[in-house]
Design a protein around this motif. Sequence first.
Motif, PDB file in Angstrom:
ATOM      1  N   VAL A  40       0.935  -1.152  -0.010  1.00  0.00           N
ATOM      2  CA  VAL A  40      -0.033   0.070   0.117  1.00  0.00           C
ATOM      3  C   VAL A  40       0.837   1.199   0.088  1.00  0.00           C
ATOM      4  CG1 VAL A  40      -1.936  -1.261   1.233  1.00  0.00           C
ATOM      5  CG2 VAL A  40      -0.167  -0.146   2.475  1.00  0.00           C
ATOM      6  N   ARG A  41       0.337   2.481  -0.468  1.00  0.00           N
ATOM      7  CA  ARG A  41       0.906   3.467  -0.496  1.00  0.00           C
ATOM      8  C   ARG A  41       0.917   3.971   1.048  1.00  0.00           C
ATOM      9  NH1 ARG A  41       1.409   7.971  -4.558  1.00  0.00           N
ATOM     10  NH2 ARG A  41       0.004   6.693  -6.007  1.00  0.00           N
ATOM     11  N   VAL A  42       2.337   4.607   1.623  1.00  0.00           N
ATOM     12  CA  VAL A  42       2.196   5.432   2.822  1.00  0.00           C
ATOM     13  C   VAL A  42       3.086   6.797   2.329  1.00  0.00           C
ATOM     14  CG1 VAL A  42       2.862   3.050   4.084  1.00  0.00           C
ATOM     15  CG2 VAL A  42       4.603   4.073   3.061  1.00  0.00           C
TER      16      VAL A  42
ATOM     17  N   PHE B 136       4.302   9.482  10.320  1.00  0.00           N
ATOM     18  CA  PHE B 136       4.656   8.248  10.967  1.00  0.00           C
ATOM     19  C   PHE B 136       5.874   7.436  10.174  1.00  0.00           C
ATOM     20  CE2 PHE B 136       1.319   7.146   8.080  1.00  0.00           C
ATOM     21  CZ  PHE B 136       1.602   5.771   7.526  1.00  0.00           C
ATOM     22  N   GLU B 137       6.473   6.554  11.011  1.00  0.00           N
ATOM     23  CA  GLU B 137       7.510   5.817  10.343  1.00  0.00           C
ATOM     24  C   GLU B 137       7.326   4.266  10.463  1.00  0.00           C
ATOM     25  OE1 GLU B 137      11.360   8.827  11.110  1.00  0.00           O
ATOM     26  OE2 GLU B 137      11.014   6.780  12.160  1.00  0.00           O
TER      27      GLU B 137
ATOM     28  N   ARG C  38      -1.054  11.677   5.442  1.00  0.00           N
ATOM     29  CA  ARG C  38      -2.231  11.682   4.437  1.00  0.00           C
ATOM     30  C   ARG C  38      -2.545  10.106   4.131  1.00  0.00           C
ATOM     31  NH1 ARG C  38      -0.078  14.162  -1.013  1.00  0.00           N
ATOM     32  NH2 ARG C  38      -2.048  12.994  -1.482  1.00  0.00           N
ATOM     33  N   PHE C  39      -1.556   9.328   4.268  1.00  0.00           N
ATOM     34  CA  PHE C  39      -1.795   7.680   4.446  1.00  0.00           C
ATOM     35  C   PHE C  39      -1.991   6.874   5.506  1.00  0.00           C
ATOM     36  CE2 PHE C  39       0.513   9.821   0.708  1.00  0.00           C
ATOM     37  CZ  PHE C  39      -0.313   9.859  -0.304  1.00  0.00           C
TER      38      PHE C  39
ATOM     39  N   THR D 250       5.338   9.155  -2.764  1.00  0.00           N
ATOM     40  CA  THR D 250       6.245   8.513  -3.687  1.00  0.00           C
ATOM     41  C   THR D 250       6.755   6.991  -3.397  1.00  0.00           C
ATOM     42  OG1 THR D 250       8.394   9.145  -2.287  1.00  0.00           O
ATOM     43  CG2 THR D 250       7.379  10.682  -4.125  1.00  0.00           C
ATOM     44  N   ARG D 251       6.047   6.250  -2.620  1.00  0.00           N
ATOM     45  CA  ARG D 251       6.386   5.393  -2.082  1.00  0.00           C
ATOM     46  C   ARG D 251       5.231   4.097  -1.659  1.00  0.00           C
ATOM     47  NH1 ARG D 251      11.494   4.384   1.637  1.00  0.00           N
ATOM     48  NH2 ARG D 251      12.501   5.109  -0.454  1.00  0.00           N
ATOM     49  N   LEU D 252       5.299   2.860  -2.177  1.00  0.00           N
ATOM     50  CA  LEU D 252       4.456   1.961  -1.478  1.00  0.00           C
ATOM     51  C   LEU D 252       5.312   0.622  -0.720  1.00  0.00           C
ATOM     52  CD1 LEU D 252       2.850   0.827  -4.865  1.00  0.00           C
ATOM     53  CD2 LEU D 252       2.063   2.546  -3.341  1.00  0.00           C
ATOM     54  N   VAL D 253       4.786   0.178   0.249  1.00  0.00           N
ATOM     55  CA  VAL D 253       5.506  -0.553   1.148  1.00  0.00           C
ATOM     56  C   VAL D 253       4.609  -2.025   1.365  1.00  0.00           C
ATOM     57  CG1 VAL D 253       6.939   1.180   2.483  1.00  0.00           C
ATOM     58  CG2 VAL D 253       4.659   0.360   3.341  1.00  0.00           C
ATOM     59  N   ASN D 254       5.407  -3.117   1.443  1.00  0.00           N
ATOM     60  CA  ASN D 254       4.660  -4.173   1.814  1.00  0.00           C
ATOM     61  C   ASN D 254       4.545  -4.406   3.318  1.00  0.00           C
ATOM     62  OD1 ASN D 254       3.812  -6.900   2.028  1.00  0.00           O
ATOM     63  ND2 ASN D 254       5.373  -7.821   0.783  1.00  0.00           N
TER      64      ASN D 254
END
Length: 226
Positions: free
Chosen positions: A177-179, A201-202, A216-217, A182-186
């Motif tokens: 998903v988008r976090v 958040f991190e 936002r995500f 510019t990036r998606l993570v598993n």
Amino acid sequence: MWDATSGVVIIALLPLAHLAAALIRASAGRRVVLGLAGAVCLVFAYSALHVVGMGLLREFVYRLGGWSYSFPWAGQFLYEMRKDLLGFSGLVIIFWLAEHIVIVSGESVPDIIERPAPLREFWLRDGRISVLIDPAEIISVTSAGNYVEYRLTANRTHLVRATLQTQEDRLAPLGIVRVHRTRLVNLKRVVALEWRQSGDFEVRLDTGETVACSRRFKTAVAHLAA
């Protein structure tokens, strides 16, 4: 005809009952008195409009038939007021319950949505080569101009000519998903989640990498936070 004229006016006045239910539902604490006062004013307005509308309609229908009829205004107001108090209360309760059921049902919808089964095969086109990969090995997907970069386990990367939006739609059923813009993570590789005071958040991945994410995500990781 008498019942029909009364029913037509009641249907026309349903928005008043809906408004009264909304006032009562929105009132809380000290505003309860204001909500109830507003509902009482509405019931008097409802009854007055009901009697006037019903009386005028009946006189009109009689004239159309060639008969003479005068609605007993003085005697009917008090009689109809008692009936309208009960009828209006019933309508308000129906509207209140209907809104409550819709809200509760809306909250439970995500639990009953059938999610698509995870893909067993996932192809990436890296230049002139198409590569078959295991979706579980995807760590993150990052935007890189007109390309997106797939980062896989064992330090493998693939550069694919595509937009991050198209890859987000493709990968969402896999829990990727988008976090960030510019990036998606598993999400299956997230081992820690830390919130910042700003609302951002991190996430820390099982590779040891820490990824900065945008508020936002935050809904994408809501179930992890829960």
